[in-house]
Scaffold this active site. Structure first.
Site, short mmCIF file in Angstrom:
data_model
loop_
_atom_site.label_atom_id
_atom_site.label_comp_id
_atom_site.label_asym_id
_atom_site.label_seq_id
_atom_site.Cartn_x
_atom_site.Cartn_y
_atom_site.Cartn_z
N ALA A 312 -24.48 48.01 7.78
CA ALA A 312 -23.11 47.51 7.71
C ALA A 312 -23.08 46.07 7.24
O ALA A 312 -24.02 45.30 7.45
CB ALA A 312 -22.44 47.63 9.08
N ALA A 313 -21.98 45.69 6.60
CA ALA A 313 -21.80 44.32 6.14
C ALA A 313 -21.65 43.38 7.33
O ALA A 313 -21.20 43.78 8.40
CB ALA A 313 -20.57 44.24 5.24
N GLY A 317 -26.71 41.35 14.02
CA GLY A 317 -26.64 41.01 15.43
C GLY A 317 -28.01 40.79 16.05
O GLY A 317 -29.02 41.30 15.56
N MET A 318 -28.03 40.06 17.15
CA MET A 318 -29.28 39.81 17.86
C MET A 318 -29.62 40.94 18.82
O MET A 318 -30.78 41.11 19.19
CB MET A 318 -29.18 38.49 18.63
CG MET A 318 -29.17 37.26 17.73
SD MET A 318 -29.21 35.71 18.66
CE MET A 318 -27.53 35.62 19.25
N ASP A 368 -12.39 50.85 20.89
CA ASP A 368 -12.93 51.95 21.68
C ASP A 368 -14.23 52.43 21.03
O ASP A 368 -14.45 52.26 19.83
CB ASP A 368 -11.93 53.10 21.74
CG ASP A 368 -12.28 54.14 22.80
OD1 ASP A 368 -13.07 53.82 23.70
OD2 ASP A 368 -11.75 55.26 22.72
#
Length: 573
Positions: A312-313, A317-318, A368
């Site tokens: 994903a663009a 994330g860590m 969600d």
């Protein structure tokens, strides 16, 4: 054996019926909570209803005979069970229940359409049911005010309208302003309203449509219970896009009594043709069947396209690794095996945070999610660089087995434009609007007792309606657990030059003064944000929100613009 299968199928269906009975009991308490303004009870009931499914699945599985644990009997069991559903009005939900029992017993292994209901069963909606779906109100030469007075008084809300005549005049004026002249002049105009009322948090919603000639216009009337005065019609919504926002994936599920789910969802689909069927089932509380419909939609997409999963663009994330299908409007998130510093959470903590979000009042500001286990697709459907990255960061979660990729655990979520990427492309007007909404999102989350933790731009997304939504949950906490502090004055001039702070910092300490530089690298973005949301940089503001939460105050966050409301009954963030 056939008799044993009949007994087992009855056992499964009895477990489902017990679940449905309790689900409807909880739902049918919502009108009482609305009438008595028991808002906290409404929220607690909503959370209990979400938890109910897994609780009842576990209970049903715990009492199954040994035969149920033999995977080989399930294709025959499915055929027996299918026959029992032929006259049911909630058969599609019962199919999902069957699937859930199987997955609980066999850890999602061996999923195929012979053993469970992977494909949708062809089944016409039970149009002959004695349960009416809608009420019809013909205009018959009367004005709109008189027509809607008839409509509103036909619902029993348990509390009187404060000024029904004024409400109806507001509705009439709004319709005259919004509808084309040929519809306004139609003497045979018909308003069809769903019998049941939709309840969520502190609001109630009447839902239907306006029929005129060959035209169908969605209609939603949000109702507000001002406790000292009574019920007011808060606004009128007839724009399909705004109706879609009312049923958004960022909001809690409606409490609405639904005797025939497929028929009910088909009606809602006519009002919101761009809304996925999975989202509509989820919005009315059947989130497990929403998951089934999502999975079927995904399989259909893969069967009819050559799309490959790609990363994903956005900033990586860590904690989570995120991939997507270009032509499918969702992202897929897995937990990495190792987290980059300074992240110190565990996998179990991350899973617990995502489960918590499911139960929270998301106030239109949190996406969600749906949780999947043993997600399996051909290697050929993954772009090589995507598959390699997933294998590198989460080898305990992602495996290649022959020509298949097996992902043991993941979450799906609606795809949005990451806020940091949106700002890179936004013009001046869009930048101001989105930064103002970013601040409102933070405030509304706070008032719902949600502290996002990591409030960086990359952890928020922008929906197609231009709303800012938080989607990174590994650091969320109750706002009331945090200790908001001012930075102490330096003791000596050298303190400000030191590499370490001159004051102690406990794990839950937060210093809002640091937000300005922490959140915004671009000084212009910082200035725009401060013009409307400077109080977010003050510890006193956050403590005041905590005080309001401790006092039992619940925030009103409505799924339509504040300027669209007929009256301003109370302050809205």
């Amino acid at each position: 054996m056939q008799q044993d299968l009949q007994t087992l199928a009855h056992h499964l269906l009895q477990g489902f019926d017990d679940y449905r009975f309790r689900f409807r009991q909880i739902t049918q308490d919502a009108p009482q909570y609305f009438a008595q303004a028991h808002w906290q009870a409404m929220q607690q009931a909503s959370a209990e209803r979400i938890d109910l499914y897994e609780t009842r699945i576990k209970s049903t599985c715990a009492h199954l005979p040994a035969l149920a644990h033999q995977v080989a009997i399930w294709p025959d069991l499915k055929q027996v069970y299918r026959q029992m559903l032929s006259t049911r009005l909630d058969a599609e939900l019962a199919e999902t229940w069957f699937n859930s029992v199987y997955c609980h017993l066999f850890a999602h292994a061996g999923i195929n359409n012979q053993a469970i209901f992977v494909d949708a069963e062809p089944r016409p909606i039970q149009a002959h049911s004695h349960i009416p779906l809608t009420r019809s109100y013909l205009r018959q030469q009367t004005g709109f005010a008189a027509l809607f007075q008839t409509i509103l008084t036909s619902y029993s809300l348990g509390v009187p309208f404060f000024n029904l005549q004024e409400d109806c005049q507001f509705i009439e004026s709004s319709l005259i302003e919004s509808l084309p002249s040929y519809i306004l002049a139609d003497p045979y105009l018909d308003v069809q309203m769903l019998h049941t009322v939709f309840y969520r948090n502190k609001g109630a919603y009447l839902v239907g449509r306006i029929l005129s000639g060959g035209h169908s216009i969605p209609l939603v009337l949000p109702l507000v219970h001002a406790e000292s005065q009574g019920v007011f019609v808060d606004t009128l919504i007839i724009d399909p896009e705004q109706v879609s926002i009312v049923f958004s994936f960022t909001r809690s599920y409606f409490m609405v009594d639904v005797p025939i789910p497929a028929e009910f969802v088909a009606f809602l689909k006519q009002l919101m043709p761009n809304k996925e069927t999975a989202e509509l089932y989820t919005a009315i509380g059947f989130y497990k069947h929403g998951k089934t419909e999502f999975y079927r939609s995904l399989l259909s997409h893969l069967a009819h396209t050559s799309d490959q999963f790609v990363m994903a663009a956005g900033v990586k994330g860590m904690v989570m690794s995120v991939f997507t299908l270009p032509g499918f409007n969702s992202v897929f998130k897995i937990i990495k095996d190792k987290f980059a510093p300074p992240k110190e959470v565990s996998k179990a903590t991350v899973k617990a945070k995502y489960a918590l979000v499911k139960r929270l009042d998301r106030v239109g500001r949190m996406a969600d999610t749906q949780e999947f286990s043993n997600f399996c697709f051909p290697v050929s459907r993954f772009a090589p660089e995507c598959l390699q990255e997933l294998l590198d960061v989460a080898p305990s979660t992602v495996e290649v087995q022959g020509d298949q990729v097996l992902i043991h655990h993941l979450w799906t979520e609606r795809r949005m434009i990451p806020l940091n990427l949106y700002l890179q492309q936004a013009n001046a007007k869009e930048t101001v609007a989105i930064l103002q909404d970013y601040g409102r999102a933070i405030k509304q989350l706070a008032a719902a007792n949600i502290f996002p933790g990591d409030m960086l731009l990359k952890n928020f997304g922008v929906t197609r309606h231009g709303r800012v939504v938080f989607y990174d949950y590994d650091e969320i906490s109750d706002l009331t657990e945090m200790n908001f502090r001012e930075i102490p004055e330096p003791r000596f001039p050298e303190d400000e030059l030191a590499a370490e702070p001159w004051y102690s910092v406990a794990p839950n300490d937060v210093f809002p003064e640091e937000f300005a530089t922490f959140l915004f690298r671009d000084p212009q973005h910082r200035r725009i944000f401060q013009q409307e949301h400077a109080q977010l940089f003050q510890a006193s503001y956050w403590r005041s929100v905590q005080d309001a939460i401790h006092a039992g105050q619940l925030l009103d966050v409505y799924p339509y613009p504040a300027q669209q409301r007929f009256r301003f009954l109370e302050e809205i963030l």
